[in-house]
Design a protein around this motif. Sequence first.
Motif, PDB file in Angstrom:
ATOM      1  N   THR A 122     -21.102 106.040  64.008  1.00 28.91           N
ATOM      2  CA  THR A 122     -21.845 107.306  63.868  1.00 28.91           C
ATOM      3  C   THR A 122     -20.886 108.464  63.595  1.00 28.91           C
ATOM      4  N   VAL A 123     -19.738 108.457  64.289  1.00 27.82           N
ATOM      5  CA  VAL A 123     -18.746 109.526  64.117  1.00 27.82           C
ATOM      6  C   VAL A 123     -18.002 109.370  62.789  1.00 27.82           C
ATOM      7  N   SER A 124     -17.580 108.125  62.459  1.00 21.05           N
ATOM      8  CA  SER A 124     -16.745 107.922  61.267  1.00 21.05           C
ATOM      9  C   SER A 124     -17.524 107.945  59.958  1.00 21.05           C
ATOM     10  N   VAL A 125     -18.849 107.858  60.007  1.00 22.00           N
ATOM     11  CA  VAL A 125     -19.652 107.907  58.785  1.00 22.00           C
ATOM     12  C   VAL A 125     -19.641 109.341  58.206  1.00 22.00           C
ATOM     13  N   TYR A 126     -19.312 110.335  59.060  1.00 19.39           N
ATOM     14  CA  TYR A 126     -19.219 111.733  58.605  1.00 19.39           C
ATOM     15  C   TYR A 126     -18.094 111.917  57.567  1.00 19.39           C
ATOM     16  N   PRO A 127     -16.835 111.492  57.862  1.00 15.80           N
ATOM     17  CA  PRO A 127     -15.803 111.603  56.821  1.00 15.80           C
ATOM     18  C   PRO A 127     -16.077 110.723  55.595  1.00 15.80           C
ATOM     19  N   GLN A 152      -4.440 116.792  57.275  1.00 24.51           N
ATOM     20  CA  GLN A 152      -5.102 115.907  58.238  1.00 24.51           C
ATOM     21  C   GLN A 152      -4.111 115.044  59.013  1.00 24.51           C
ATOM     22  N   LEU A 153      -2.954 114.751  58.406  1.00 30.66           N
ATOM     23  CA  LEU A 153      -1.983 113.864  59.068  1.00 30.66           C
ATOM     24  C   LEU A 153      -1.041 114.606  60.006  1.00 30.66           C
ATOM     25  N   CYS A 154      -1.247 115.941  60.163  1.00 30.41           N
ATOM     26  CA  CYS A 154      -0.360 116.726  61.028  1.00 30.41           C
ATOM     27  C   CYS A 154      -0.768 116.660  62.500  1.00 30.41           C
ATOM     28  N   GLY A 155      -1.951 116.077  62.791  1.00 29.29           N
ATOM     29  CA  GLY A 155      -2.350 115.856  64.183  1.00 29.29           C
ATOM     30  C   GLY A 155      -3.111 116.981  64.840  1.00 29.29           C
ATOM     31  N   ASN A 156      -3.538 117.992  64.059  1.00 25.33           N
ATOM     32  CA  ASN A 156      -4.281 119.100  64.678  1.00 25.33           C
ATOM     33  C   ASN A 156      -5.599 118.631  65.292  1.00 25.33           C
ATOM     34  N   ASP A 157      -6.367 117.819  64.542  1.00 20.61           N
ATOM     35  CA  ASP A 157      -7.655 117.338  65.061  1.00 20.61           C
ATOM     36  C   ASP A 157      -7.472 116.441  66.284  1.00 20.61           C
ATOM     37  N   LEU A 192      -8.728 112.051  57.179  1.00 22.16           N
ATOM     38  CA  LEU A 192      -9.485 112.361  58.408  1.00 22.16           C
ATOM     39  C   LEU A 192     -10.045 111.069  59.007  1.00 22.16           C
ATOM     40  N   PHE A 193     -10.577 110.221  58.135  1.00 21.86           N
ATOM     41  CA  PHE A 193     -11.107 108.921  58.569  1.00 21.86           C
ATOM     42  C   PHE A 193      -9.979 108.045  59.130  1.00 21.86           C
ATOM     43  N   LEU A 194      -8.834 108.056  58.421  1.00 22.32           N
ATOM     44  CA  LEU A 194      -7.682 107.241  58.816  1.00 22.32           C
ATOM     45  C   LEU A 194      -7.159 107.654  60.193  1.00 22.32           C
ATOM     46  N   ALA A 242      -7.210 105.444  63.515  1.00 27.37           N
ATOM     47  CA  ALA A 242      -5.912 104.940  63.984  1.00 27.37           C
ATOM     48  C   ALA A 242      -5.420 105.599  65.269  1.00 27.37           C
ATOM     49  N   PHE A 243      -5.843 106.850  65.534  1.00 24.82           N
ATOM     50  CA  PHE A 243      -5.251 107.589  66.661  1.00 24.82           C
ATOM     51  C   PHE A 243      -5.389 106.891  68.027  1.00 24.82           C
ATOM     52  N   PRO A 244      -6.573 106.331  68.377  1.00 22.80           N
ATOM     53  CA  PRO A 244      -6.641 105.618  69.666  1.00 22.80           C
ATOM     54  C   PRO A 244      -5.611 104.485  69.775  1.00 22.80           C
TER      55      PRO A 244
END
Length: 490
Positions: A64-69, A279-284, A413-415, A419-421
């Motif tokens: 549900t969350v990843s379908v947004y990007p 997106q790869l700088c880690g702000n989100d 953003l999707f990546l 991957a972050f967890p």
Amino acid sequence: KIQSKILILTICAAGIGGTFQYGYNISIINAPTSYIQTFMNETWLERTGVPLESNVILLLWSFTVSVYPLGGLAGAVLAGPMAIKLGRKMSLLLNNVFVIIAAVLSGFSRTAKSFEMIMLGRFFTGINAGVSMNIQPMYLAESAPKKLRGSVALTSASFTALGLVLGQVVGIRELLGGEESWPFLLASNVVPALIQLAALPWLPESPRYVLIDRGDEESCLSALQKLRGSSDVSAELEEMLAEQAAVKGQRPKNPWELFRNPALRWQLISIIVLSSAMQLCGNDSMYFYAAYVFQEAGIPQDKIPYVTIGTGSCELITSVTSTMVIDYAGRRPLLLGGYSFMAGWAIVFMVALSQQTQISWMPYLSVACIFAYILSFGIGPAGVTGVLPTEVFDQMSRPAAYMICGSLLWFNLFLVGTAFPFIVQSLAHFCYVPFLVVCICTALYVGFFLPETKGKSFLEISEEFEKRNFKAQNHEPLYKGPEEICSTIL
């Protein structure tokens, strides 16, 4: 000084139904997480008589969350052809159809007892955000006077941050974040769409699009006069006519044509580096960590949503500040400063996380790092990245450049979201090392390779990049003299 009220109204009308939706829809999904997961389980139990296992609920929620990007990626690809065929303004207006469909699906999902409607709604919301993230900065930068172009285009980032904060505010329990009201929260994104549909039709189309793409000088002059609040726009029209002459006989380019064109090499490398880094700088990912760090700092669980509003407010404050200073400070210093500060704070944040349990005041340093990191991101990377494709590409290449830019932004953003967890799991307290590397590399690229675009016309910027793209040829003498004089008749 902005003399025209029409320009201010154009900025507001484009922003409220544009990048505002991107920020708003990212933050409204956080508040009802547990309620939607419960709804998924209850719906499944009602359908099959068997409850869902916790890992299946988590999988459905992740989707549900990843379908947004993923929707955003589809929107970014759609944005280019829309901007060329329909124009900038009409594209923004039609884009509201996606969000209205999404609001209907999400709003009636509980009544219909279908969590699939929420997923589909999030996909349509993503398409809306993908289109607006590309077309709004293009529309505003093409409509703004040269000396205010950076400030006007950067309002896109301010509207994103405003959406983020308002989404956090509306999502608190006392408003629409409660168990009974979450479908209304998810459907509330229809309000900005309706405001834009009411306001934007009365405002002018991008003068550059009307003149260069459509060849309509009269409409261009009318749009310019409205936007500037003055009838004397001859100097600016002259500049646009020179741009029109420079691309005469060309048609709008496709994304793959940009990769094949050596005259666009450095422009393309610059937007690929900066769009990926955004997106790869880690702000989100800082928002991901915020709740845990606030809890460790002793903030009560029920007060954390209110403190989280502060993180969104940080981004809003800095993006508004950047909007005011970008045309004085320039693009390079804001990007260089932003990424350099982020690299520094990433190091401090990792040290603070590793000492969280040993030293009593470390949780407070972690909280300070979260705010400082988000502030540093807001200084430059948040807004300047969206302005650059408009400035470094000509009218025929611009929509294709935004397609590349937007696709990278949404894919990354999707990546990162996926991957972050796993990065946290494997690197623990040192999970910010990959983001630190990205920030340092981007700061070095900006410092050594990105030219300043402040106060220059689109034609002057194109000429500067041309010198970089054809450096070898530039070493030849500029004037070789006439090879043969055929006649002296004037």
